[in-house]
Motif scaffolding. Sequence first.
Motif, PDB file in Angstrom:
ATOM      1  N   LEU A 280       0.804  -1.215   0.000  1.00 41.08           N
ATOM      2  CA  LEU A 280       0.000   0.000   0.000  1.00 41.08           C
ATOM      3  C   LEU A 280       0.836   1.264   0.000  1.00 41.08           C
ATOM      4  N   GLY A 281       2.089   1.155   0.417  1.00 43.30           N
ATOM      5  CA  GLY A 281       2.966   2.326   0.454  1.00 43.30           C
ATOM      6  C   GLY A 281       2.690   3.259   1.615  1.00 43.30           C
ATOM      7  N   VAL A 282       2.102   2.736   2.701  1.00 42.67           N
ATOM      8  CA  VAL A 282       1.821   3.552   3.889  1.00 42.67           C
ATOM      9  C   VAL A 282       2.153   2.736   5.135  1.00 42.67           C
ATOM     10  N   GLN A 283       2.436   3.445   6.232  1.00 36.56           N
ATOM     11  CA  GLN A 283       2.643   2.783   7.510  1.00 36.56           C
ATOM     12  C   GLN A 283       1.312   2.688   8.229  1.00 36.56           C
ATOM     13  N   LEU A 284       0.941   1.490   8.641  1.00 37.17           N
ATOM     14  CA  LEU A 284      -0.340   1.265   9.313  1.00 37.17           C
ATOM     15  C   LEU A 284      -0.209   1.260  10.828  1.00 37.17           C
ATOM     16  N   LEU A 285       0.952   0.826  11.314  1.00 41.55           N
ATOM     17  CA  LEU A 285       1.157   0.670  12.755  1.00 41.55           C
ATOM     18  C   LEU A 285       2.473   1.296  13.180  1.00 41.55           C
ATOM     19  N   VAL A 286       2.474   1.875  14.361  1.00 38.41           N
ATOM     20  CA  VAL A 286       3.702   2.333  15.003  1.00 38.41           C
ATOM     21  C   VAL A 286       4.052   1.299  16.048  1.00 38.41           C
ATOM     22  N   ARG A 287       5.210   0.657  15.904  1.00 36.47           N
ATOM     23  CA  ARG A 287       5.584  -0.448  16.771  1.00 36.47           C
ATOM     24  C   ARG A 287       6.723  -0.044  17.693  1.00 36.47           C
ATOM     25  N   SER A 288       6.682  -0.546  18.913  1.00 37.42           N
ATOM     26  CA  SER A 288       7.807  -0.453  19.825  1.00 37.42           C
ATOM     27  C   SER A 288       7.861  -1.770  20.583  1.00 37.42           C
ATOM     28  N   SER A 289       8.814  -1.917  21.468  1.00 43.29           N
ATOM     29  CA  SER A 289       8.945  -3.183  22.198  1.00 43.29           C
ATOM     30  C   SER A 289       7.773  -3.423  23.135  1.00 43.29           C
ATOM     31  N   ARG A 290       7.077  -2.340  23.543  1.00 42.83           N
ATOM     32  CA  ARG A 290       5.991  -2.507  24.496  1.00 42.83           C
ATOM     33  C   ARG A 290       4.651  -1.951  24.003  1.00 42.83           C
ATOM     34  N   HIS A 291       4.649  -1.391  22.824  1.00 41.78           N
ATOM     35  CA  HIS A 291       3.451  -0.651  22.430  1.00 41.78           C
ATOM     36  C   HIS A 291       3.214  -0.769  20.933  1.00 41.78           C
ATOM     37  N   VAL A 292       1.944  -0.899  20.554  1.00 41.86           N
ATOM     38  CA  VAL A 292       1.518  -0.864  19.156  1.00 41.86           C
ATOM     39  C   VAL A 292       0.408   0.168  19.041  1.00 41.86           C
ATOM     40  N   ALA A 293       0.539   1.101  18.100  1.00 39.63           N
ATOM     41  CA  ALA A 293      -0.481   2.145  17.916  1.00 39.63           C
ATOM     42  C   ALA A 293      -0.816   2.260  16.439  1.00 39.63           C
ATOM     43  N   LEU A 294      -2.016   2.733  16.161  1.00 37.61           N
ATOM     44  CA  LEU A 294      -2.456   2.915  14.784  1.00 37.61           C
ATOM     45  C   LEU A 294      -2.061   4.289  14.261  1.00 37.61           C
ATOM     46  N   THR A 295      -1.606   4.324  13.028  1.00 42.13           N
ATOM     47  CA  THR A 295      -1.422   5.594  12.327  1.00 42.13           C
ATOM     48  C   THR A 295      -2.780   6.004  11.739  1.00 42.13           C
ATOM     49  N   PRO A 296      -2.914   7.229  11.233  1.00 43.76           N
ATOM     50  CA  PRO A 296      -4.171   7.592  10.562  1.00 43.76           C
ATOM     51  C   PRO A 296      -4.528   6.628   9.428  1.00 43.76           C
ATOM     52  N   ALA A 297      -3.516   6.146   8.698  1.00 51.10           N
ATOM     53  CA  ALA A 297      -3.788   5.174   7.636  1.00 51.10           C
ATOM     54  C   ALA A 297      -4.299   3.864   8.227  1.00 51.10           C
ATOM     55  N   GLY A 298      -3.751   3.460   9.371  1.00 51.18           N
ATOM     56  CA  GLY A 298      -4.212   2.240  10.022  1.00 51.18           C
ATOM     57  C   GLY A 298      -5.634   2.358  10.530  1.00 51.18           C
ATOM     58  N   GLU A 299      -5.977   3.537  11.069  1.00 55.49           N
ATOM     59  CA  GLU A 299      -7.352   3.757  11.538  1.00 55.49           C
ATOM     60  C   GLU A 299      -8.336   3.679  10.375  1.00 55.49           C
ATOM     61  N   ALA A 300      -7.946   4.254   9.225  1.00 59.43           N
ATOM     62  CA  ALA A 300      -8.826   4.213   8.053  1.00 59.43           C
ATOM     63  C   ALA A 300      -9.012   2.779   7.558  1.00 59.43           C
ATOM     64  N   LEU A 301      -7.924   2.008   7.532  1.00 57.50           N
ATOM     65  CA  LEU A 301      -8.032   0.627   7.060  1.00 57.50           C
ATOM     66  C   LEU A 301      -8.850  -0.220   8.029  1.00 57.50           C
ATOM     67  N   LEU A 302      -8.722   0.035   9.323  1.00 59.32           N
ATOM     68  CA  LEU A 302      -9.517  -0.695  10.305  1.00 59.32           C
ATOM     69  C   LEU A 302     -11.002  -0.410  10.103  1.00 59.32           C
ATOM     70  N   ARG A 303     -11.333   0.864   9.948  1.00 58.93           N
ATOM     71  CA  ARG A 303     -12.741   1.251   9.821  1.00 58.93           C
ATOM     72  C   ARG A 303     -13.370   0.624   8.584  1.00 58.93           C
ATOM     73  N   HIS A 304     -12.710   0.749   7.440  1.00 58.78           N
ATOM     74  CA  HIS A 304     -13.262   0.211   6.199  1.00 58.78           C
ATOM     75  C   HIS A 304     -13.063  -1.300   6.097  1.00 58.78           C
ATOM     76  N   GLY A 305     -11.994  -1.792   6.715  1.00 55.62           N
ATOM     77  CA  GLY A 305     -11.733  -3.231   6.664  1.00 55.62           C
ATOM     78  C   GLY A 305     -12.789  -4.043   7.379  1.00 55.62           C
ATOM     79  N   ARG A 306     -13.262  -3.535   8.511  1.00 50.99           N
ATOM     80  CA  ARG A 306     -14.339  -4.232   9.224  1.00 50.99           C
ATOM     81  C   ARG A 306     -15.572  -4.366   8.340  1.00 50.99           C
TER      82      ARG A 306
END
Length: 316
Positions: free
Chosen positions: A46-72
Amino acid sequence: MVELETRELEYVVAVAEELHFGRAAARLSIAQPALSKAVRRVEARLGVQLLVRSSRHVALTPAGEALLRHGRHALTAVGAAAEAARRAGDARTRLRLVIKPGGDANLLSGILAGYAEQPDARRVEVVFGGATDRADHVRDGRADLALLYAPFDDLTGLASETLYVEGRVALLPRGHRLAGRAEVRGADLAGEPLPRWKGVPWPAVPGEPDRSAAGPEIADVPQLVQMILLGRTIAVLPRSLVGPVYPGLVCVPVVDAPPSRLVVAWSQLDQRPLVASFVAAAVAEGRRRQAAEVANAANTANTTSLTATTAPRDDA
């Protein structure tokens, strides 16, 4: 060109909902490294970052939020399409109708009797849904049709026909300041706490003025009754949903409230003749019931007028 496969979309949605690769992998029954690689492949495609990852945390980027909303929605549509195809190819298919317990305005028996007379009638399986999830049963293919209350229930993506129009009533504890009234108006209820149905945005009815306070969150009717008895909330409901009135509660008509409509609803994409036959039977029963009530009201008015005209006068 299809950029995402259904399985890949399931992977991304699971991680986006769990915000944890380990839990998402367990939910999907796959290895965590394989899940991580699959999500990275989707991001690269897709050419976009969907998730921000760290060793203890995973967060959604705006692109990830959009894909979650429409993906459901996309996954729900795929599941509903598969279920509809299976049922359409099965001559023994039953119609599934979802209703709220007591939420048929006493029309259901007449509807089923009328539908049974149709030449293409099938067996109707009645499924009981919750206070707010019946429309979702139709959208995701768990049911073919639903009895819903407009404007309370969300009809997005559904076709519908009105069966019954009725007024609304306020359900109050017996000691409430308005409990002794013969009728009330919306202005009388200003500031009163109204229930927040679980999973439904506040205010619950789109387009209506928010003239009352948000009361406790309610999941079902027994909870609602208990909260009203405790004086924590009141409710404004279609008249047919209130009866018989629970001990300790009072039902008062709200004379200026917009009317409530009981509707039969089905997917806009479902063009099957057996669904159309059921809808036709439901509409016919609704019209018969409404016409009978109009006739009864006219007869009552005539009887009252005649009694008043012929009553003996006391001129003494």
